[in-house]
Write a protein that holds these residues in place. Sequence first.
Motif, PDB file in Angstrom:
ATOM      1  N   LYS A  40       0.993  -1.440  -0.148  1.00 57.65           N
ATOM      2  CA  LYS A  40      -0.099   0.242  -0.181  1.00 57.65           C
ATOM      3  C   LYS A  40       0.584   1.361   0.254  1.00 57.65           C
ATOM      4  CE  LYS A  40      -3.642   0.363   2.169  1.00 57.65           C
ATOM      5  NZ  LYS A  40      -5.128  -0.036   3.142  1.00 57.65           N
ATOM      6  N   LEU A  41       0.208   1.805  -1.265  1.00 57.82           N
ATOM      7  CA  LEU A  41       1.620   2.823  -0.705  1.00 57.82           C
ATOM      8  C   LEU A  41       0.550   4.247   0.004  1.00 57.82           C
ATOM      9  CD1 LEU A  41       3.660   3.011  -4.125  1.00 57.82           C
ATOM     10  CD2 LEU A  41       4.778   3.195  -1.132  1.00 57.82           C
ATOM     11  N   LYS A  42       0.780   6.014   0.302  1.00 57.25           N
ATOM     12  CA  LYS A  42      -0.207   6.516   0.341  1.00 57.25           C
ATOM     13  C   LYS A  42       0.153   7.901   0.553  1.00 57.25           C
ATOM     14  CE  LYS A  42      -1.715   9.079   4.945  1.00 57.25           C
ATOM     15  NZ  LYS A  42      -2.084   9.057   6.401  1.00 57.25           N
ATOM     16  N   PHE A  43      -0.312   8.664  -0.919  1.00 56.01           N
ATOM     17  CA  PHE A  43      -0.006  10.141  -0.789  1.00 56.01           C
ATOM     18  C   PHE A  43      -0.674  10.991  -0.325  1.00 56.01           C
ATOM     19  CE2 PHE A  43       0.239   6.715  -3.872  1.00 56.01           C
ATOM     20  CZ  PHE A  43       1.172   6.787  -4.861  1.00 56.01           C
ATOM     21  N   ARG A  44       0.482  11.661  -0.137  1.00 55.05           N
ATOM     22  CA  ARG A  44      -0.570  13.316   0.937  1.00 55.05           C
ATOM     23  C   ARG A  44      -0.940  14.144  -0.098  1.00 55.05           C
ATOM     24  NH1 ARG A  44       2.586  17.418  -1.506  1.00 55.05           N
ATOM     25  NH2 ARG A  44       5.026  16.947  -1.438  1.00 55.05           N
ATOM     26  N   GLU A  45      -2.049  14.874  -0.204  1.00 59.28           N
ATOM     27  CA  GLU A  45      -2.111  16.005  -1.128  1.00 59.28           C
ATOM     28  C   GLU A  45      -1.492  16.682  -1.871  1.00 59.28           C
ATOM     29  OE1 GLU A  45      -6.863  18.004  -2.182  1.00 59.28           O
ATOM     30  OE2 GLU A  45      -6.521  17.964  -0.353  1.00 59.28           O
ATOM     31  N   ALA A  66       8.311  12.039 -10.730  1.00 67.23           N
ATOM     32  CA  ALA A  66       8.574  12.362  -9.238  1.00 67.23           C
ATOM     33  C   ALA A  66       7.499  12.806  -8.522  1.00 67.23           C
ATOM     34  CB  ALA A  66       9.795  13.763 -10.334  1.00 67.23           C
ATOM     35  N   LEU A  67       6.283  13.055  -9.629  1.00 65.39           N
ATOM     36  CA  LEU A  67       5.709  13.831  -8.562  1.00 65.39           C
ATOM     37  C   LEU A  67       4.977  12.402  -7.599  1.00 65.39           C
ATOM     38  CD1 LEU A  67       3.828  15.779  -7.537  1.00 65.39           C
ATOM     39  CD2 LEU A  67       2.148  15.166  -9.784  1.00 65.39           C
ATOM     40  N   LEU A  68       4.275  11.876  -8.166  1.00 68.79           N
ATOM     41  CA  LEU A  68       3.940  10.542  -7.550  1.00 68.79           C
ATOM     42  C   LEU A  68       5.163   9.880  -5.985  1.00 68.79           C
ATOM     43  CD1 LEU A  68       2.635   8.078 -10.261  1.00 68.79           C
ATOM     44  CD2 LEU A  68       1.470   9.215  -8.206  1.00 68.79           C
ATOM     45  N   ALA A  69       6.022  10.412  -6.631  1.00 70.02           N
ATOM     46  CA  ALA A  69       7.418   9.853  -5.240  1.00 70.02           C
ATOM     47  C   ALA A  69       7.376  10.960  -4.781  1.00 70.02           C
ATOM     48  CB  ALA A  69       8.438   9.370  -6.700  1.00 70.02           C
ATOM     49  N   ASN A  70       7.737  11.827  -4.775  1.00 69.33           N
ATOM     50  CA  ASN A  70       7.635  12.856  -3.648  1.00 69.33           C
ATOM     51  C   ASN A  70       6.184  12.785  -2.858  1.00 69.33           C
ATOM     52  OD1 ASN A  70       7.887  15.035  -2.462  1.00 69.33           O
ATOM     53  ND2 ASN A  70       7.354  17.037  -3.933  1.00 69.33           N
ATOM     54  N   LEU A  71       4.904  12.430  -3.549  1.00 69.45           N
ATOM     55  CA  LEU A  71       3.580  12.537  -2.602  1.00 69.45           C
ATOM     56  C   LEU A  71       3.884  11.442  -1.382  1.00 69.45           C
ATOM     57  CD1 LEU A  71       1.084  14.009  -5.474  1.00 69.45           C
ATOM     58  CD2 LEU A  71       2.292  15.013  -3.896  1.00 69.45           C
ATOM     59  N   GLU A  73       6.847   9.806  -0.504  1.00 64.44           N
ATOM     60  CA  GLU A  73       7.526  10.126   0.680  1.00 64.44           C
ATOM     61  C   GLU A  73       7.920   8.820  -0.446  1.00 64.44           C
ATOM     62  OE1 GLU A  73       6.871  11.306   4.351  1.00 64.44           O
ATOM     63  OE2 GLU A  73       5.925  13.467   3.456  1.00 64.44           O
ATOM     64  N   ILE A  74       9.088   8.519  -1.326  1.00 62.49           N
ATOM     65  CA  ILE A  74      10.068   7.379  -1.421  1.00 62.49           C
ATOM     66  C   ILE A  74      10.644   8.083  -3.159  1.00 62.49           C
ATOM     67  CG2 ILE A  74       8.292   5.250  -0.339  1.00 62.49           C
ATOM     68  CD1 ILE A  74       7.815   5.463  -4.068  1.00 62.49           C
ATOM     69  N   SER A  75      11.568   7.584  -2.838  1.00 64.45           N
ATOM     70  CA  SER A  75      12.634   7.782  -4.505  1.00 64.45           C
ATOM     71  C   SER A  75      11.910   7.320  -5.713  1.00 64.45           C
ATOM     72  CB  SER A  75      14.022   7.385  -4.154  1.00 64.45           C
ATOM     73  OG  SER A  75      13.750   5.345  -4.332  1.00 64.45           O
TER      74      SER A  75
END
Length: 99
Positions: A40-45, A66-71, A73-75
Amino acid sequence: MSKDQTTATGLPAYITEGDDGSLAVDLVRGLEISGAKVTKLKFREPTLDDQLVSQKVGENADAEVALLANLAEISPDDLRAIKMRDYARLQVALNFFYG
């Protein structure tokens, strides 16, 4: 409800919206991050700044990764190992953020 049906929010059942606007996405195949399997991956808004910064990384797919990884908090390198079936789920979540 099957995993592909939508909920009252209009999201598929494999995506859960948090009170803070974050989205948690259940993965089919999972992803290995730092030696641990993640299902499961959690993405902040995202903020507008997140979008602008990701566009500086490159075009289309590179900016999206880049956007998805940033949201999440993974590389970006960790995210690039994701299976396409799971990546499609992440794209559904990202599109939900765009309203």
